[in-house]
Design a protein around this motif. Structure first.
Motif, PDB file in Angstrom:
ATOM      1  N   LYS A 166       9.291   3.228  -4.979  1.00  0.00           N
ATOM      2  CA  LYS A 166      10.110   2.050  -4.806  1.00  0.00           C
ATOM      3  C   LYS A 166       9.669   0.796  -3.897  1.00  0.00           C
ATOM      4  O   LYS A 166       9.407  -0.189  -4.108  1.00  0.00           O
ATOM      5  CB  LYS A 166      11.710   2.040  -5.117  1.00  0.00           C
ATOM      6  N   THR A 209       7.393  -2.244  -4.443  1.00  0.00           N
ATOM      7  CA  THR A 209       8.137  -3.791  -4.102  1.00  0.00           C
ATOM      8  C   THR A 209       7.131  -4.277  -2.923  1.00  0.00           C
ATOM      9  O   THR A 209       6.592  -5.348  -3.013  1.00  0.00           O
ATOM     10  CB  THR A 209       9.353  -3.329  -3.147  1.00  0.00           C
ATOM     11  N   ARG A 230       3.977  -5.604  -4.510  1.00  0.00           N
ATOM     12  CA  ARG A 230       4.139  -6.635  -5.827  1.00  0.00           C
ATOM     13  C   ARG A 230       3.528  -6.144  -7.056  1.00  0.00           C
ATOM     14  O   ARG A 230       2.762  -6.718  -7.703  1.00  0.00           O
ATOM     15  CB  ARG A 230       3.679  -7.875  -5.525  1.00  0.00           C
TER      16      ARG A 230
END
Length: 589
Positions: free
Chosen positions: A251, A255, A258
């Motif tokens: 995760k 993030t 992107r």
């Protein structure tokens, strides 16, 4: 003088009185008396003489019709746990309440208390009761926590009816959502493992006989007429500690980069059990109310098992193993890659720099397109495809997961050189993330292919030898150079454990079709650790990073390093390499 008129005589004759015979009068009186005696006798039979069979049966049946009820005993669904017994999916009891609007009207004196305890608006409840005034049933509250339902039950309001149901709860939330799946309102599996093992997990309901008062409250349980059977429990292969850690790292990476999505698979190198399997983005299976149906369908897709992908350069070790196995080259054989490009069948394959004459090992280390292509053309497509198939590509893994992808491994009658070259470095066929992990486990397992298992296995499967131990050992040593200084995957290097693996960068097709996009990439890294006796196999895939970095060695290799290091520590694998500071201290002594 006028004579008086005499009144006319009435000529109507009256009927003579009817004389009722005496016997008929006595007969009617006798019948009436007999009817009265029969009624008295029947009342005496039912009330004064209740011990008679007929009277007792009648009264018993009449009483039971008013007080005895048969209620359902739900059979709860089996628990899904990880390999250590930590719960992943459990069924919790909830209470659904209905009511009779003819007994509970909008003027009921306890209506305000009822609405307050149910967290409902009093005005809305009154309006609903008025709408259902002519009905005998109305849904009041669904799936209420038992403690809240108990407070409502304590009001002892006649006309409320309670039904115990079960709802699935997932303690790990979004961490394992796409692996476990979900159930519907009837606690039946709808996705993923909940669906695959629905029959195994589902219990069978029973029934019990109870005695209720006029308000519907149970005052006595008579007995169980049919016993409920709980569903069987299911132990998965995953280790929840590794699952949490892998999801956190994935995760974070998705993030930071992107990226559109990502997946990580961690296999036990000895048994091929899936110790962790995570995808991002994920969803919360305990609260799906905010997602539209199409969004939920997308979120529930387990990309690591279901999605097909072109594996890019992570497949090069297998095409080169085909050349080694065929005896065309050895790992130290020299291949001239000058001038750093190669034109084949209308397409030019280019290396980042001109590596010149390099060893076969260095072709792996530097991920040379030119070197791989030259070896592939010498090896031939049939041998390369056969190698891929032997390690598990192009066929179902047999995990039982709904929608499991077997990949696509075409077999052509004619093999143009450009097709052979594409095959050699991961294009023109598809695989899944889990399937790629299985392929690497063959190398880690000294050439033995074992079935992948999502369930915990009690005994280490024997497997099938598909490569010689010598060939697998050669490839291990070659892959170890990738994670060392100078290799494309040096960011996967660990301080305390030796690693081996291969980076990959695959172009993605244009969304509208028509070839590959220039700005869409998939970053991959696949490998294992420790080198001498591999304990785990790890594959990391990050799809469509948008930070400007997209090479597998830049994006996926660091994630591989962090996941592998943490996993080996959690599995208590002893470190192989002393920290640098300790080595320096020993030298100074």
């Amino acid at each position: 003088m006028t004579a008086k008129r005499k009144p006319k005589k009435n000529n109507v004759k009256l009927a003579p009185p009817v004389l009722v015979s005496r016997w008929r009068f006595y007969f009617v009186c006798g019948v009436m008396a007999c009817m009265g005696l029969a009624l008295v006798a029947q009342l005496a039979w039912l009330q004064v003489l209740p011990n008679t069979d007929r009277g007792a049966d009648f009264l018993r049946k009449a009483g039971e019709d008013r007080t005895v009820r048969s209620e359902l005993i739900p059979g709860y669904r089996g628990v899904i746990s990880d390999r250590n017994g930590d719960p992943l999916a459990v069924s919790t009891p909830l209470v659904t309440i209905s009511l009779d609007p003819q007994l509970i009207t909008s003027e009921h004196k306890q209506l305000a208390d009822l609405a307050r305890l149910a967290d409902m608006n009093l005005g809305e409840l009154k309006a609903k009761l008025d709408r259902y005034r002519n009905h005998s049933y109305m849904s009041f509250a669904t799936r209420m926590p038992p403690d809240q339902a108990a407070r409502i039950k304590a009001l002892k309001i006649a006309g409320l009816y309670y039904q115990t149901e079960y709802r699935r709860f997932y303690p790990s939330g979004e961490v394992s959502a796409q692996l476990l799946g979900v159930t519907d309102i009837y606690d039946q599996g709808q996705e993923a493992l909940e669906l695959a093992y629905n029959e195994w997990l589902t219990g069978s309901s029973g029934r019990k006989t109870v005695v209720k008062d006029e308000k519907g409250n149970v005052i006595r349980e008579v007995g169980i007429t049919e016993a409920a059977s709980p569903g069987k429990n299911l132990a998965l292969a995953i280790d929840l500690r590794l699952q949490y850690m892998a999801y956190r790292e994935l995760k974070t990476a998705v993030t930071q980069q992107r990226a559109e999505s990502g997946s990580i698979v961690v296999l036990d190198a000895h048994t091929n059990e899936v110790l962790a399997l995570v995808n991002a983005p994920s969803f919360n299976p305990n609260d799906r109310t905010g997602l539209k149906p199409e969004e939920l369908s997308e979120a529930m897709r387990n990309r690591a098992i279901v999605d097909q992908m072109e594996p890019g350069s992570t497949i090069k070790p297998f095409s080169i193993m085909a050349a080694l196995e065929k005896g065309i080259v050895g790992k130290d054989s020299i291949v001239d890659t000058s001038p750093g490009s190669l034109y084949v069948g209308g397409k030019t394959f280019v290396d980042p720099v001109n590596y010149g004459p390099i060893s076969v090992t260095k072709i792996i280390t530097k991920s040379s397109q030119v070197g791989t292509t030259k070896l592939a053309l010498r090896t031939g497509p049939t041998s390369i495809r056969d190698m891929y198939y032997r390690v598990g590509l192009g066929q179902a893994m047999g995990t039982g997961f709904p929608g499991e992808s077997g990949g696509l491994l075409p077999q052509y009658h004619r093999w143009p050189d450009v097709t052979t070259a594409n095959y050699a470095f991961g294009y023109g066929f598809t695989t899944s993330v889990l399937q790629l992990a299985q392929a690497y486990s063959v190398i880690a397992n000294d050439g033995i292919r074992k079935p992948v298992s999502l369930l915990r296995v009690e005994h280490n499967p024997a497997g099938e030898r598909v490569l010689s131990a010598e060939l697998a050992e050669e490839m291990k040593s070659m892959l170890a150079t990738v994670t060392n200084k100078g290799g494309t995957g040096h960011r996967a290097h660990l301080d305390h454990y030796s690693t081996a693996g291969k980076s990959g960068t695959a172009h993605l097709p244009r969304k509208g079709g028509g070839g590959y996009a220039d700005d869409r990439y998939r970053s991959l890294f696949a490998g294992f650790a420790p080198l001498d006796d591999p304990r785990i196999v790890v594959v990391v895939v990050i799809s469509e990073p948008k930070t400007g970095k997209y090479y597998g060695g830049e994006v996926a290799a660091p994630v591989f390093g962090r996941v592998t290091d943490a996993a080996l520590r959690l599995l208590e694998v002893p470190p192989e390499i002393e920290p640098v500071a300790t080595q320096v201290a020993e030298v100074r002594r």
